[in-house]
Design an enzyme around this catalytic site. Structure first.
Site, PDB file in Angstrom:
ATOM      1  N   GLU A  34       7.811 -32.712   4.468  1.00 55.40           N
ATOM      2  CA  GLU A  34       9.005 -33.074   5.235  1.00 55.40           C
ATOM      3  C   GLU A  34       8.869 -34.481   5.766  1.00 55.40           C
ATOM      4  O   GLU A  34       9.840 -35.212   5.891  1.00 55.40           O
ATOM      5  CB  GLU A  34       9.210 -32.095   6.393  1.00 55.40           C
ATOM      6  CG  GLU A  34      10.565 -32.237   7.104  1.00 55.40           C
ATOM      7  CD  GLU A  34      10.568 -33.278   8.216  1.00 55.40           C
ATOM      8  OE1 GLU A  34      11.671 -33.684   8.642  1.00 55.40           O
ATOM      9  OE2 GLU A  34       9.487 -33.693   8.667  1.00 55.40           O
ATOM     10  N   GLU A  35       7.612 -34.876   6.054  1.00 56.97           N
ATOM     11  CA  GLU A  35       7.378 -36.171   6.716  1.00 56.97           C
ATOM     12  C   GLU A  35       7.445 -37.358   5.749  1.00 56.97           C
ATOM     13  O   GLU A  35       7.571 -38.489   6.187  1.00 56.97           O
ATOM     14  CB  GLU A  35       6.012 -36.159   7.420  1.00 56.97           C
ATOM     15  CG  GLU A  35       5.855 -35.094   8.510  1.00 56.97           C
ATOM     16  CD  GLU A  35       6.617 -35.442   9.780  1.00 56.97           C
ATOM     17  OE1 GLU A  35       7.380 -36.417   9.792  1.00 56.97           O
ATOM     18  OE2 GLU A  35       6.446 -34.696  10.772  1.00 56.97           O
ATOM     19  N   ASP A  77       4.778 -31.099  16.228  1.00 57.96           N
ATOM     20  CA  ASP A  77       5.603 -31.380  15.041  1.00 57.96           C
ATOM     21  C   ASP A  77       4.845 -31.045  13.782  1.00 57.96           C
ATOM     22  O   ASP A  77       4.163 -31.891  13.225  1.00 57.96           O
ATOM     23  CB  ASP A  77       6.033 -32.846  15.063  1.00 57.96           C
ATOM     24  CG  ASP A  77       6.993 -33.187  13.936  1.00 57.96           C
ATOM     25  OD1 ASP A  77       7.500 -32.265  13.278  1.00 57.96           O
ATOM     26  OD2 ASP A  77       7.232 -34.379  13.703  1.00 57.96           O
ATOM     27  N   HIS A  99       7.843 -27.138   8.341  1.00 59.68           N
ATOM     28  CA  HIS A  99       6.937 -27.902   7.486  1.00 59.68           C
ATOM     29  C   HIS A  99       5.536 -27.882   8.056  1.00 59.68           C
ATOM     30  O   HIS A  99       5.335 -27.942   9.274  1.00 59.68           O
ATOM     31  CB  HIS A  99       7.420 -29.341   7.290  1.00 59.68           C
ATOM     32  CG  HIS A  99       7.457 -30.182   8.538  1.00 59.68           C
ATOM     33  ND1 HIS A  99       6.392 -30.935   8.952  1.00 59.68           N
ATOM     34  CD2 HIS A  99       8.430 -30.395   9.454  1.00 59.68           C
ATOM     35  CE1 HIS A  99       6.705 -31.582  10.064  1.00 59.68           C
ATOM     36  NE2 HIS A  99       7.935 -31.279  10.399  1.00 59.68           N
ATOM     37  N   GLU A 104      11.688 -27.097  14.351  1.00 57.98           N
ATOM     38  CA  GLU A 104      11.334 -28.467  14.787  1.00 57.98           C
ATOM     39  C   GLU A 104      11.455 -28.576  16.307  1.00 57.98           C
ATOM     40  O   GLU A 104      12.236 -27.865  16.925  1.00 57.98           O
ATOM     41  CB  GLU A 104      12.303 -29.485  14.168  1.00 57.98           C
ATOM     42  CG  GLU A 104      12.164 -29.680  12.679  1.00 57.98           C
ATOM     43  CD  GLU A 104      11.061 -30.675  12.312  1.00 57.98           C
ATOM     44  OE1 GLU A 104      10.261 -31.067  13.189  1.00 57.98           O
ATOM     45  OE2 GLU A 104      11.007 -31.047  11.130  1.00 57.98           O
ATOM     46  N   ASP A 119       3.188 -30.098   6.757  1.00 58.54           N
ATOM     47  CA  ASP A 119       2.589 -31.426   6.639  1.00 58.54           C
ATOM     48  C   ASP A 119       2.730 -32.169   7.968  1.00 58.54           C
ATOM     49  O   ASP A 119       3.612 -31.855   8.780  1.00 58.54           O
ATOM     50  CB  ASP A 119       3.212 -32.236   5.493  1.00 58.54           C
ATOM     51  CG  ASP A 119       4.707 -32.468   5.657  1.00 58.54           C
ATOM     52  OD1 ASP A 119       5.403 -31.550   6.116  1.00 58.54           O
ATOM     53  OD2 ASP A 119       5.177 -33.584   5.344  1.00 58.54           O
ATOM     54  N   HIS A 177       4.051 -37.380  16.691  1.00 61.77           N
ATOM     55  CA  HIS A 177       3.682 -38.591  15.937  1.00 61.77           C
ATOM     56  C   HIS A 177       2.813 -39.551  16.761  1.00 61.77           C
ATOM     57  O   HIS A 177       2.484 -40.634  16.304  1.00 61.77           O
ATOM     58  CB  HIS A 177       4.925 -39.335  15.399  1.00 61.77           C
ATOM     59  CG  HIS A 177       5.708 -38.563  14.364  1.00 61.77           C
ATOM     60  ND1 HIS A 177       6.510 -39.171  13.447  1.00 61.77           N
ATOM     61  CD2 HIS A 177       5.785 -37.233  14.119  1.00 61.77           C
ATOM     62  CE1 HIS A 177       7.083 -38.240  12.665  1.00 61.77           C
ATOM     63  NE2 HIS A 177       6.642 -37.070  13.073  1.00 61.77           N
TER      64      HIS A 177
HETATM   65 ZN   LIG Z   1       8.880 -32.275  12.023  1.00 63.14          ZN
END
Ligand SMILES: [Zn+2]
Length: 384
Positions: free
Chosen positions: A139-140, A110, A77, A168, A79, A356
Site C-alpha cells: 500500500e505504501e 500505520d 496493509h 487505517e 507493508d 511514518h
Molecule cells: Zn497505511
C-alpha cells in the site's frame, strides 16, 4: 471506554507483526503470522502473489469465513515505510518493545495495529454472517498489485461485499472520535502550448506560447465548485509552467503546464476532463496549438452512504465512547478508493500522530479500545 477486553490478545499479535521487517514491498514473513492467526479462527486463507502491470510482484492474503448473511470486508496493509535514520529511534524499529503504555515499532499505528485489533476482535465475533479480509503487502509504494488486484480476484471468485472497514489510522485525538466516510479524488493533467521559436528582437517572426499559457493558468486555477455536504470545494492548482529556456534572447517554441485537481463527489475524472477541455476551448489560441494530456490514472472521489452499516458503526461507537464519530473526508488517498468500487467503505482505526515518523508508537490502551470497538461492531453487524 469499553470495559470488556476480548480474550484474544492484540498486543502479542501486533508484536509478532512488527517483528517482521516488512518494509514495502518485502513480505518478510508477515503474512505467515496472519495465516497462523486466522486459520484457527475458521478462516480459509488464500495467499495471492500478483505481478505485472508495470510493477513488481506483491504478496497478498485473502481470508474468508461463513457463507450466508451480511458480508463484511476488512482491508489493510502489512507493508511499512522504511524506518529512516535509526539514530532518531529510541527503540528498535522492528523490536516491538513495550515501555509503560507504549508499544514502539514501524507499523505500530500505520497499520499493523489495525489488523491486530481486528483479528483479536474476530476471536469473539459471532459465527453468523460472512467476514473476509483482504490484506496487501503493497500500500505504501506502487499499490498496483495490491488491494485492487485482490478485490478483482475476489469478485471473480463470486465474493460480493456489503460493507467494508479499512483499518487505517482515522482518529484525530482519541479512538472513535472520527471515521473517514469518503475521500477526494486526484486528477493530474498536462497542457502544452506550441508556438514558433524565434529571436526576441523579431517577435513578429515568432509565436510566443507564454501569453496563451498565462491565460490558461488564469482561466483554470482555483475553485471548481462550492463544495458539497461532506467535502470542501474542488480545487485546481498549477504546479509547473515550463519552457526549458535558459537564455534571454529566444522566444520559446513550447510551454508545458502541469496541474493537479483535488475534487469532491460532484465530479468524476470524465466530467472533470470535459469541463477542463471546455475552458481550454474558450481560450484565444492566438495561432498557437493547445493540447491536453492526461498522463496517469486518476484516483476517484467517493462518499459512502451514511445509512445502514455506517450508522450501525456510529451508534456502536457512540454507545461505547459517549459521542458519535465525526464524519471526515480529509487526507490523501488510501486503498479505500479501490474498495469503494465494490461496496460502501469507511476508514476506522487509531489516532496516527507518529505514523511514518521515528519512534512510531501505539498506546496499548488505544489498541485495546479499538479491539473492543471492532468486537462490538462485529457483534451488532453480524447478528442474525
Ligand atoms: Zn497505511
Amino acid at each position: 471506554m469499553p470495559s470488556t477486553v476480548p480474550a484474544a490478545d492484540p498486543v502479542r499479535l501486533l508484536q509478532d507483526l512488527i517483528r517482521c521487517a516488512s518494509v514495502t514491498p518485502a513480505e518478510a514473513g508477515v503474512l505467515d503470522v496472519l495465516d497462523r492467526a486466522l486459520t484457527p479462527l475458521g478462516f480459509a486463507v488464500t495467499r495471492l502473489r500478483f505481478e505485472g502491470n508495470g510493477s513488481y510482484p506483491v504478496d497478498n492474503l485473502f481470508a474468508t469465513r461463513g457463507t450466508i448473511g451480511p458480508h463484511l470486508l476488512f482491508n489493510g496493509h502489512t507493508d511499512v515505510v522504511p524506518p529512516g535514520d535509526r539514530s532518531l529511534w529510541t527503540h528498535e524499529p522492528f523490536g516491538a518493545e513495550i515501555a509503560g503504555d507504549l508499544l514502539y515499532g514501524r507499523g505500530a499505528v500505520d497499520m499493523k495495529s489495525g489488523i491486530a485489533a481486528f483479528i483479536a476482535a474476530l476471536a469473539e465475533a459471532p459465527r453468523t454472517g460472512r467476514i473476509s479480509l483482504a490484506i496487501t503487502n503493497d500500500e505504501e509504494a506502487d499499490g498496483v498489485n495490491g488491494t485492487a488486484r485482490i478485490l478483482e480476484w475476489a469478485a471473480a471468485q463470486g465474493h460480493r461485499f456489503d460493507f467494508a472497514i479499512v483499518g487505517e489510522p482515522s482518529a484525530t485525538a482519541r479512538v472513535g472520535d472520527s471515521i473517514k466516510i469518503g475521500r477526494r479524488g486526484s486528477y493530474n493533467g498536462k497542457i502544452t502550448v506550441t508556438g514558433v521559436q524565434g529571436h526576441v528582437a523579431y517577435p513578429r517572426q515568432a509565436l510566443n506560447p507564454l501569453p496563451v499559457a498565462a491565460a490558461i493558468v488564469t482561466a483554470l486555477s482555483g475553485k471548481l465548485d462550492d463544495g458539497s455536504e461532506h467535502f470542501p470545494p474542488s480545487n485546481l492548482e498549477f504546479t509547473s509552467i515550463d519552457v526549458g529556456n535558459t537564455v534571454t534572447n529566444v522566444i520559446p517554441a513550447m510551454a508545458t503546464l502541469r496541474f493537479n485537481v483535488r475534487y469532491n463527489d460532484k465530479w468524476t475524472p470524465e466530467s472533470l476532463d470535459a469541463a477542463i477541455r471546455n475552458v481550454i476551448d474558450g481560450i484565444d489560441t492566438a495561432g498557437t496549438q493547445i493540447a491536453l494530456e492526461v498522463p496517469r490514472v486518476h484516483s476517484r472521489s467517493f462518499l459512502s452512504p451514511l445509512s445502514g452499516a455506517v450508522e450501525t458503526l456510529s451508534a456502536v461507537i457512540a454507545e461505547r465512547t459517549g459521542s458519535r464519530p465525526e464524519y471526515s473526508t480529509a487526507g490523501g488517498t488510501s486503498d479505500a478508493r479501490f474498495v469503494a468500487q465494490y461496496c460502501p467503505v469507511v476508514e476506522f482505526g487509531l489516532p496516527g500522530p507518529t505514523m511514518h515518523k521515528a519512534d512510531e508508537q501505539v498506546k496499548l490502551t488505544d489498541l485495546h479500545d479499538l479491539t473492543a470497538l471492532y468486537a462490538a461492531f462485529l457483534k451488532r453487524y453480524l447478528a442474525p
